[in-house]
Design a protein around this motif. Structure first.
Motif, mmCIF file in Angstrom:
data_model
loop_
_atom_site.group_PDB
_atom_site.id
_atom_site.type_symbol
_atom_site.label_atom_id
_atom_site.label_comp_id
_atom_site.label_asym_id
_atom_site.label_seq_id
_atom_site.Cartn_x
_atom_site.Cartn_y
_atom_site.Cartn_z
ATOM 1 N N ASP A 29 0.807 -1.221 0.000
ATOM 2 C CA ASP A 29 0.000 0.000 0.000
ATOM 3 C C ASP A 29 0.842 1.275 0.000
ATOM 4 O O ASP A 29 0.303 2.365 -0.185
ATOM 5 C CB ASP A 29 -0.911 0.030 1.237
ATOM 6 N N ALA A 30 2.153 1.153 0.224
ATOM 7 C CA ALA A 30 2.984 2.356 0.385
ATOM 8 C C ALA A 30 2.930 3.282 -0.825
ATOM 9 O O ALA A 30 2.808 4.501 -0.671
ATOM 10 C CB ALA A 30 4.424 1.965 0.708
ATOM 11 N N ALA A 31 3.007 2.733 -2.029
ATOM 12 C CA ALA A 31 3.016 3.590 -3.222
ATOM 13 C C ALA A 31 1.707 4.355 -3.364
ATOM 14 O O ALA A 31 1.707 5.568 -3.603
ATOM 15 C CB ALA A 31 3.290 2.762 -4.467
ATOM 16 N N VAL A 32 0.567 3.681 -3.200
ATOM 17 C CA VAL A 32 -0.716 4.358 -3.331
ATOM 18 C C VAL A 32 -0.923 5.346 -2.181
ATOM 19 O O VAL A 32 -1.491 6.423 -2.377
ATOM 20 C CB VAL A 32 -1.885 3.355 -3.464
ATOM 21 N N LEU A 33 -0.434 5.015 -0.995
ATOM 22 C CA LEU A 33 -0.552 5.921 0.150
ATOM 23 C C LEU A 33 0.179 7.237 -0.129
ATOM 24 O O LEU A 33 -0.327 8.317 0.180
ATOM 25 C CB LEU A 33 0.010 5.240 1.396
ATOM 26 N N THR A 34 1.338 7.146 -0.751
ATOM 27 C CA THR A 34 2.092 8.349 -1.122
ATOM 28 C C THR A 34 1.246 9.244 -2.018
ATOM 29 O O THR A 34 1.180 10.459 -1.828
ATOM 30 C CB THR A 34 3.406 7.968 -1.827
ATOM 31 N N GLY A 35 0.565 8.643 -2.987
ATOM 32 C CA GLY A 35 -0.296 9.408 -3.883
ATOM 33 C C GLY A 35 -1.477 10.033 -3.160
ATOM 34 O O GLY A 35 -1.824 11.187 -3.417
ATOM 35 N N ARG A 44 -3.287 18.631 5.773
ATOM 36 C CA ARG A 44 -3.600 19.681 6.741
ATOM 37 C C ARG A 44 -4.235 19.114 8.009
ATOM 38 O O ARG A 44 -3.932 19.551 9.108
ATOM 39 C CB ARG A 44 -4.547 20.704 6.120
ATOM 40 N N TRP A 45 -5.130 18.132 7.866
ATOM 41 C CA TRP A 45 -5.909 17.682 9.007
ATOM 42 C C TRP A 45 -5.387 16.422 9.691
ATOM 43 O O TRP A 45 -5.874 16.050 10.750
ATOM 44 C CB TRP A 45 -7.365 17.469 8.615
ATOM 45 N N THR A 46 -4.410 15.741 9.110
ATOM 46 C CA THR A 46 -3.884 14.523 9.745
ATOM 47 C C THR A 46 -2.563 14.821 10.438
ATOM 48 O O THR A 46 -1.844 15.745 10.075
ATOM 49 C CB THR A 46 -3.665 13.391 8.721
ATOM 50 N N SER A 47 -2.250 14.006 11.425
ATOM 51 C CA SER A 47 -0.952 14.146 12.088
ATOM 52 C C SER A 47 0.017 13.177 11.436
ATOM 53 O O SER A 47 -0.370 12.115 10.978
ATOM 54 C CB SER A 47 -1.081 13.850 13.588
ATOM 55 N N GLY A 48 1.276 13.558 11.375
ATOM 56 C CA GLY A 48 2.298 12.697 10.780
ATOM 57 C C GLY A 48 2.046 12.408 9.318
ATOM 58 O O GLY A 48 2.023 11.260 8.903
ATOM 59 N N PRO A 49 1.847 13.434 8.473
ATOM 60 C CA PRO A 49 1.556 13.168 7.076
ATOM 61 C C PRO A 49 2.715 12.460 6.378
ATOM 62 O O PRO A 49 3.874 12.580 6.761
ATOM 63 C CB PRO A 49 1.327 14.557 6.476
ATOM 64 N N VAL A 50 2.374 11.725 5.348
ATOM 65 C CA VAL A 50 3.336 10.974 4.551
ATOM 66 C C VAL A 50 3.853 11.883 3.444
ATOM 67 O O VAL A 50 3.060 12.490 2.722
ATOM 68 C CB VAL A 50 2.639 9.731 3.957
ATOM 69 N N CYS A 51 5.181 11.986 3.328
ATOM 70 C CA CYS A 51 5.770 12.889 2.327
ATOM 71 C C CYS A 51 6.326 12.162 1.102
ATOM 72 O O CYS A 51 6.416 12.747 0.030
ATOM 73 C CB CYS A 51 6.880 13.712 2.966
ATOM 74 N N ASP A 52 6.737 10.910 1.276
ATOM 75 C CA ASP A 52 7.324 10.157 0.167
ATOM 76 C C ASP A 52 7.097 8.663 0.396
ATOM 77 O O ASP A 52 6.540 8.254 1.411
ATOM 78 C CB ASP A 52 8.820 10.472 0.036
ATOM 79 N N ARG A 58 7.262 3.418 6.184
ATOM 80 C CA ARG A 58 7.411 3.474 7.646
ATOM 81 C C ARG A 58 6.045 3.557 8.323
ATOM 82 O O ARG A 58 5.792 2.898 9.329
ATOM 83 C CB ARG A 58 8.284 4.670 8.054
ATOM 84 N N TRP A 59 5.141 4.367 7.757
ATOM 85 C CA TRP A 59 3.804 4.516 8.321
ATOM 86 C C TRP A 59 3.063 3.174 8.313
ATOM 87 O O TRP A 59 2.458 2.779 9.309
ATOM 88 C CB TRP A 59 3.030 5.575 7.532
ATOM 89 N N VAL A 60 3.117 2.461 7.183
ATOM 90 C CA VAL A 60 2.465 1.147 7.088
ATOM 91 C C VAL A 60 3.082 0.189 8.104
ATOM 92 O O VAL A 60 2.369 -0.553 8.789
ATOM 93 C CB VAL A 60 2.545 0.587 5.658
#
Length: 192
Positions: A29-35, A44-52, A58-60
């Motif tokens: 899911d990492a690639a689609v999560l990045t998108g 804006r509304w989530t904490s710890g946003p994914v940048c790349d 790491r988030w997954v």
């Protein structure tokens, strides 16, 4: 430090949400999560946003570790789509399990930009809280708490639709919470 839940078997939680399918996050899911996190509103509304993609991986992995220890149950939320349309997460719901002596557990969610306006968040949040009340009933009363940043009116609407009452305003606590927030609570008897 060992989690208090790691000492106990992890209770499996299977959610049902109509045309939505909540499932554990997986490395693929990492690639689609990045998108998905290219959406400015989501960042804006989530904490710890994914940048790349490395951050997404790491988030997954954090979501998977939480599931393994029983501390955090996080689900990618997929929506039934037309055949051949492909599947990508429409959102995310999570429950941070409480310590045994705590009477509350924190829930959270977000909806991907492509799925907004179709009640993904309320349906997934209802499934999560109803499933948690059932799965963890033997652990005693845990009232779900929902926290979001002040000004996030969409989250206030979702909370209300799911039986979470607004009970307080939380002060800003930088750097983790740079803005004031709202605290919503749902009791086991609340209508979902």
């Amino acid at each position: 430090m060992r989690s208090p839940h790691a000492q106990h078997p992890v209770t499996p939680v299977h959610l049902t949400a109509g045309t939505l399918t909540p499932r554990p996050w997986v490395p693929g899911d990492a690639a689609v999560l990045t998108g998905l996190f290219r959406d400015e509103a989501l960042r804006r509304w989530t904490s710890g946003p994914v940048c790349d993609e490395a951050g997404a991986a790491r988030w997954v992995a954090e979501q998977q570790r939480g599931r393994e220890t029983g501390d955090r149950l996080a689900f990618a939320v997929e929506e039934a789509r037309a055949p051949g349309a492909g599947i990508r997460p429409a959102g995310h719901v999570a429950l941070k399990r409480p310590a045994p002596e705590s009477g509350s557990a924190e829930v959270g969610y977000w909806t991907a930009a492509h799925a907004r306006g179709r009640a993904v968040a309320p349906r997934a949040l209802r499934a999560l809280t109803d499933g948690a009340f059932t799965a963890f009933a033997h652990e005693g009363p845990a009232r779900p708490e929902l926290l979001h940043r002040a000004g996030d009116t969409a989250s206030c609407r979702v909370a209300g639709k799911c039986g979470f009452a607004l009970v307080g305003l939380l002060p800003a606590a930088p750097p983790a919470s740079p803005r004031e927030g709202h605290l919503h609570v749902r009791e086991a008897t609340a209508a979902g």
